[in-house]
Design a protein around this motif. Structure first.
Motif, PDB file in Angstrom:
ATOM      1  N   ALA A  23     -13.275  23.132 110.167  1.00  0.00           N
ATOM      2  CA  ALA A  23     -11.953  23.685 110.510  1.00  0.00           C
ATOM      3  C   ALA A  23     -11.988  25.205 110.653  1.00  0.00           C
ATOM      4  N   SER A  24     -13.115  25.844 110.325  1.00  0.00           N
ATOM      5  CA  SER A  24     -13.123  27.308 110.269  1.00  0.00           C
ATOM      6  C   SER A  24     -13.260  27.979 111.626  1.00  0.00           C
ATOM      7  N   SER A  25     -13.544  27.211 112.686  1.00  0.00           N
ATOM      8  CA  SER A  25     -13.598  27.860 114.009  1.00  0.00           C
ATOM      9  C   SER A  25     -13.512  26.825 115.133  1.00  0.00           C
ATOM     10  N   GLY A  26     -13.459  27.330 116.373  1.00  0.00           N
ATOM     11  CA  GLY A  26     -13.597  26.525 117.581  1.00  0.00           C
ATOM     12  C   GLY A  26     -12.709  25.285 117.660  1.00  0.00           C
ATOM     13  N   ILE A  27     -13.331  24.177 117.986  1.00  0.00           N
ATOM     14  CA  ILE A  27     -12.606  22.922 118.236  1.00  0.00           C
ATOM     15  C   ILE A  27     -11.891  22.451 116.966  1.00  0.00           C
ATOM     16  N   GLY A  28     -12.526  22.631 115.805  1.00  0.00           N
ATOM     17  CA  GLY A  28     -11.922  22.187 114.543  1.00  0.00           C
ATOM     18  C   GLY A  28     -10.648  22.954 114.222  1.00  0.00           C
ATOM     19  N   ALA A  46     -14.879  23.245 105.529  1.00  0.00           N
ATOM     20  CA  ALA A  46     -15.998  23.965 106.169  1.00  0.00           C
ATOM     21  C   ALA A  46     -16.613  24.834 105.075  1.00  0.00           C
ATOM     22  N   ARG A  47     -17.662  25.610 105.411  1.00  0.00           N
ATOM     23  CA  ARG A  47     -18.279  26.455 104.380  1.00  0.00           C
ATOM     24  C   ARG A  47     -17.536  27.773 104.197  1.00  0.00           C
ATOM     25  N   ARG A  48     -17.027  28.385 105.287  1.00  0.00           N
ATOM     26  CA  ARG A  48     -16.468  29.748 105.186  1.00  0.00           C
ATOM     27  C   ARG A  48     -15.031  29.724 104.673  1.00  0.00           C
ATOM     28  N   GLU A  49     -14.924  29.908 103.345  1.00  0.00           N
ATOM     29  CA  GLU A  49     -13.615  29.791 102.685  1.00  0.00           C
ATOM     30  C   GLU A  49     -12.624  30.827 103.199  1.00  0.00           C
ATOM     31  N   ASP A  73     -20.186  22.578 101.877  1.00  0.00           N
ATOM     32  CA  ASP A  73     -21.320  22.539 102.790  1.00  0.00           C
ATOM     33  C   ASP A  73     -21.695  21.067 102.958  1.00  0.00           C
ATOM     34  N   LEU A  74     -21.453  20.534 104.142  1.00  0.00           N
ATOM     35  CA  LEU A  74     -21.666  19.094 104.363  1.00  0.00           C
ATOM     36  C   LEU A  74     -23.151  18.717 104.404  1.00  0.00           C
ATOM     37  N   SER A  75     -24.035  19.723 104.391  1.00  0.00           N
ATOM     38  CA  SER A  75     -25.463  19.376 104.307  1.00  0.00           C
ATOM     39  C   SER A  75     -25.843  19.036 102.859  1.00  0.00           C
ATOM     40  N   ASN A  99     -13.842  14.076 112.155  1.00  0.00           N
ATOM     41  CA  ASN A  99     -15.219  14.451 111.824  1.00  0.00           C
ATOM     42  C   ASN A  99     -15.724  15.351 112.944  1.00  0.00           C
ATOM     43  N   ASN A 100     -15.616  16.665 112.723  1.00  0.00           N
ATOM     44  CA  ASN A 100     -15.870  17.607 113.810  1.00  0.00           C
ATOM     45  C   ASN A 100     -17.022  18.578 113.526  1.00  0.00           C
ATOM     46  N   ALA A 101     -17.312  18.875 112.252  1.00  0.00           N
ATOM     47  CA  ALA A 101     -18.311  19.918 111.926  1.00  0.00           C
ATOM     48  C   ALA A 101     -19.620  19.628 112.646  1.00  0.00           C
ATOM     49  N   LEU A 165     -32.776  16.516 118.171  1.00  0.00           N
ATOM     50  CA  LEU A 165     -31.943  15.562 117.434  1.00  0.00           C
ATOM     51  C   LEU A 165     -30.460  15.664 117.818  1.00  0.00           C
ATOM     52  N   TYR A 166     -30.090  16.666 118.610  1.00  0.00           N
ATOM     53  CA  TYR A 166     -28.661  16.877 118.909  1.00  0.00           C
ATOM     54  C   TYR A 166     -28.085  15.705 119.727  1.00  0.00           C
ATOM     55  N   GLY A 167     -28.695  15.469 120.913  1.00  0.00           N
ATOM     56  CA  GLY A 167     -28.196  14.375 121.752  1.00  0.00           C
ATOM     57  C   GLY A 167     -28.280  13.046 121.020  1.00  0.00           C
ATOM     58  N   PHE A 198     -19.528  21.439 127.844  1.00  0.00           N
ATOM     59  CA  PHE A 198     -19.540  22.839 127.378  1.00  0.00           C
ATOM     60  C   PHE A 198     -18.114  23.319 127.120  1.00  0.00           C
ATOM     61  N   THR A 199     -17.887  23.816 125.897  1.00  0.00           N
ATOM     62  CA  THR A 199     -16.545  24.227 125.487  1.00  0.00           C
ATOM     63  C   THR A 199     -16.616  25.611 124.858  1.00  0.00           C
ATOM     64  N   TYR A 200     -15.668  26.485 125.200  1.00  0.00           N
ATOM     65  CA  TYR A 200     -15.633  27.823 124.599  1.00  0.00           C
ATOM     66  C   TYR A 200     -15.338  27.706 123.101  1.00  0.00           C
ATOM     67  N   SER A 201     -16.256  28.195 122.284  1.00  0.00           N
ATOM     68  CA  SER A 201     -16.124  28.207 120.818  1.00  0.00           C
ATOM     69  C   SER A 201     -17.254  29.092 120.306  1.00  0.00           C
ATOM     70  N   GLU A 202     -17.553  29.025 119.012  1.00  0.00           N
ATOM     71  CA  GLU A 202     -18.675  29.824 118.474  1.00  0.00           C
ATOM     72  C   GLU A 202     -19.992  29.055 118.522  1.00  0.00           C
TER      73      GLU A 202
HETATM   74  N1  LIG Z   1     -18.824  23.940 122.063  1.00  0.00           N
HETATM   75  C1  LIG Z   1     -19.407  23.005 122.806  1.00  0.00           C
HETATM   76  O1  LIG Z   1     -19.867  23.273 123.955  1.00  0.00           O
HETATM   77  C2  LIG Z   1     -19.471  21.577 122.313  1.00  0.00           C
HETATM   78  C3  LIG Z   1     -19.699  20.557 123.252  1.00  0.00           C
HETATM   79  C4  LIG Z   1     -19.749  19.246 122.809  1.00  0.00           C
HETATM   80  C5  LIG Z   1     -19.560  18.950 121.465  1.00  0.00           C
HETATM   81  N2  LIG Z   1     -19.339  19.942 120.560  1.00  0.00           N
HETATM   82  C6  LIG Z   1     -19.165  19.574 119.151  1.00  0.00           C
HETATM   83  O2  LIG Z   1     -17.918  20.063 118.705  1.00  0.00           O
HETATM   84  C7  LIG Z   1     -17.949  20.204 117.279  1.00  0.00           C
HETATM   85  C8  LIG Z   1     -17.317  21.541 116.903  1.00  0.00           C
HETATM   86  O3  LIG Z   1     -18.117  22.597 117.415  1.00  0.00           O
HETATM   87  P1  LIG Z   1     -17.492  23.935 118.026  1.00  0.00           P
HETATM   88  O4  LIG Z   1     -17.831  23.943 119.459  1.00  0.00           O
HETATM   89  O5  LIG Z   1     -16.087  24.095 117.618  1.00  0.00           O
HETATM   90  O6  LIG Z   1     -18.453  25.019 117.313  1.00  0.00           O
HETATM   91  P2  LIG Z   1     -18.129  26.155 116.239  1.00  0.00           P
HETATM   92  O7  LIG Z   1     -17.052  27.048 116.715  1.00  0.00           O
HETATM   93  O8  LIG Z   1     -19.468  26.756 115.919  1.00  0.00           O
HETATM   94  O9  LIG Z   1     -17.601  25.322 114.969  1.00  0.00           O
HETATM   95  C9  LIG Z   1     -18.456  24.530 114.196  1.00  0.00           C
HETATM   96  C10 LIG Z   1     -17.767  24.194 112.875  1.00  0.00           C
HETATM   97  O10 LIG Z   1     -18.655  23.358 112.090  1.00  0.00           O
HETATM   98  C11 LIG Z   1     -18.694  23.874 110.774  1.00  0.00           C
HETATM   99  N3  LIG Z   1     -19.961  23.573 110.118  1.00  0.00           N
HETATM  100  C12 LIG Z   1     -21.212  23.804 110.601  1.00  0.00           C
HETATM  101  N4  LIG Z   1     -22.120  23.468 109.668  1.00  0.00           N
HETATM  102  C13 LIG Z   1     -21.421  23.032 108.578  1.00  0.00           C
HETATM  103  C14 LIG Z   1     -21.801  22.588 107.286  1.00  0.00           C
HETATM  104  N5  LIG Z   1     -23.085  22.551 106.891  1.00  0.00           N
HETATM  105  N6  LIG Z   1     -20.835  22.209 106.410  1.00  0.00           N
HETATM  106  C15 LIG Z   1     -19.522  22.283 106.778  1.00  0.00           C
HETATM  107  N7  LIG Z   1     -19.109  22.696 107.976  1.00  0.00           N
HETATM  108  C16 LIG Z   1     -20.058  23.086 108.864  1.00  0.00           C
HETATM  109  C17 LIG Z   1     -18.502  25.391 110.952  1.00  0.00           C
HETATM  110  O11 LIG Z   1     -17.950  25.966 109.769  1.00  0.00           O
HETATM  111  P3  LIG Z   1     -18.721  26.909 108.715  1.00  0.00           P
HETATM  112  O12 LIG Z   1     -19.770  27.672 109.448  1.00  0.00           O
HETATM  113  O13 LIG Z   1     -17.617  27.743 108.134  1.00  0.00           O
HETATM  114  O14 LIG Z   1     -19.279  25.930 107.712  1.00  0.00           O
HETATM  115  C18 LIG Z   1     -17.458  25.438 112.049  1.00  0.00           C
HETATM  116  O15 LIG Z   1     -16.171  25.314 111.514  1.00  0.00           O
HETATM  117  C19 LIG Z   1     -19.428  20.061 116.876  1.00  0.00           C
HETATM  118  O16 LIG Z   1     -19.622  18.775 116.323  1.00  0.00           O
HETATM  119  C20 LIG Z   1     -20.170  20.202 118.194  1.00  0.00           C
HETATM  120  O17 LIG Z   1     -21.411  19.509 118.163  1.00  0.00           O
HETATM  121  C21 LIG Z   1     -19.282  21.265 120.965  1.00  0.00           C
END
Ligand SMILES: NC(=O)c1ccc[n+]([C@@H]2O[C@H](COP(=O)([O-])OP(=O)(O)OC[C@H]3O[C@@H](n4cnc5c(N)ncnc54)[C@H](OP(=O)(O)O)[C@@H]3O)[C@@H](O)[C@H]2O)c1
Length: 279
Positions: A23-28, A46-49, A73-75, A99-101, A165-167, A198-202
């Motif tokens: 939930a700390s950035s991007g799509i979440g 998420a990790r970043r409180e 930290d979900l790891s 389930n987005n992280a 491992l991503y795909g 591809f989606t604008y996020s971090e």
């Molecule tokens: N952006 C794209 O192009 C794209 C395309 C297809 C699918 N997706 C999927 O969309 C989802 C969200 O990604 P996003 O694009 O929004 O990227 P993002 O802005 O980098 O956000 C990723 C989120 O996951 C959290 N996260 C990462 N590792 C974690 C951990 N160990 N424990 C808990 N939280 C963790 C991060 O929070 P903290 O760092 O604070 O823990 C952050 O809130 C992901 O599953 C990604 O694979 C993204």
């Protein structure tokens, strides 16, 4: 909002809870904003409180109250049990689970340490299954619930070298969501795998591929708000989309990859260096 309008409204006096991981950035973070607008009370994971608390401040309203912030930290294999414990201690029953992280790991399989792969699989696969396993029984008992697993077009497109491992992890989420949708439907629990391109996020800053992907055509890029509104609409509509691909261009590409797999593999092998580290 993106290509669909949301019509679902939640009565405030019985506002249900939604839990969003990453939930700390991007799509979440965008999921949290849109679910709050629909009247859900939020659990932010998420990790970043500091980021979660900032978002909680933004989302707090008289209608939906104070979001519950659970820095985890979900790891860490113990994280999902701790989340379930914190929810029951606060009397929170989650009706909407996202389930987005997620993140990507550059490099080939053998060039990356097993510890890094292990953490990745824990976040991308194990935590998704475990959190669902812990929260879905309550939804089934109550006879309603929603689960969105944020997968990716990468889980449906041919895979290439690098980020190995991503795909595979996203393909797992698609198959997992298909089974789960069948298991949940007779008892009122709706499930979707949301598969953005591809989606604008971090995401690409974290993965270290920002320079590379910024060369890609604008037409391939989605905004987080259109991805999220399509995902929410997919699981709320009368006949949920079990596999939801936002954007017409990506739906066409996914269809082409399915119809012409050999061509898809050739295209992926030839173009992968444009968006990921392939060696
Ligand atoms: N952006 C794209 O192009 C794209 C395309 C297809 C699918 N997706 C999927 O969309 C989802 C969200 O990604 P996003 O694009 O929004 O990227 P993002 O802005 O980098 O956000 C990723 C989120 O996951 C959290 N996260 C990462 N590792 C974690 C951990 N160990 N424990 C808990 N939280 C963790 C991060 O929070 P903290 O760092 O604070 O823990 C952050 O809130 C992901 O599953 C990604 O694979 C993204």
């Amino acid at each position: 909002m993106g290509e669909t309008l949301l019509t679902h409204d939640v009565p405030s006096e019985h506002a249900p809870w939604a839990l969003v991981t990453g939930a700390s950035s991007g799509i979440g973070a965008e999921f949290c904003r849109q679910l709050a607008k629909l009247g859900y009370r939020l659990v932010l994971v998420a990790r970043r409180e500091d980021r979660l608390r900032e978002l909680a401040g933004e989302l707090r309203t008289a209608q939906t109250g104070e979001p519950l912030v659970l820095p985890e930290d979900l790891s860490d294999p113990g994280s999902c049990a701790r989340i379930e414990h914190a929810l029951s201690a606060s009397g929170v029953a989650v009706d909407f689970l996202v389930n987005n992280a997620g993140y990507g790991v550059p490099g080939t399989l053998v060039d990356v340490s097993w510890e890094r792969h292990d953490d990745f699989l824990q976040v991308m696969v194990n935590a998704v299954c475990e959190l669902t396993w812990r929260l879905m029984p309550g939804m089934l008992e109550r006879g309603h619930g929603h689960i969105i697993n944020v997968a990716s077009v990468a889980g449906m497109a041919p895979s290439s070298a690098g980020h190995t491992l991503y795909g595979a992890s996203k393909a797992f989420l698609v198959k997992f969501s298909e089974s789960l949708a069948e298991e949940g439907a007779p008892r009122g629990v709706r499930v979707s795998a949301l598969c953005p391109g591809f989606t604008y996020s971090e995401f690409h800053d974290v993965t270290g591929t920002r320079d590379r992907v910024s060369q890609l055509p604008k037409a391939l890029w989605l905004q987080a708000d259109e991805v999220v509104s399509y995902g929410i609409e997919s699981v709320l509509r009368e006949r949920p989309r079990v596999v939801a691909v936002p954007g017409r261009l990506y739906r066409l590409l996914v269809w082409l990859f399915g119809a012409f797999p050999a061509l898809g593999r050739r295209l992926a092998a030839r173009n992968a260096h444009k968006y990921r580290d392939t060696d």
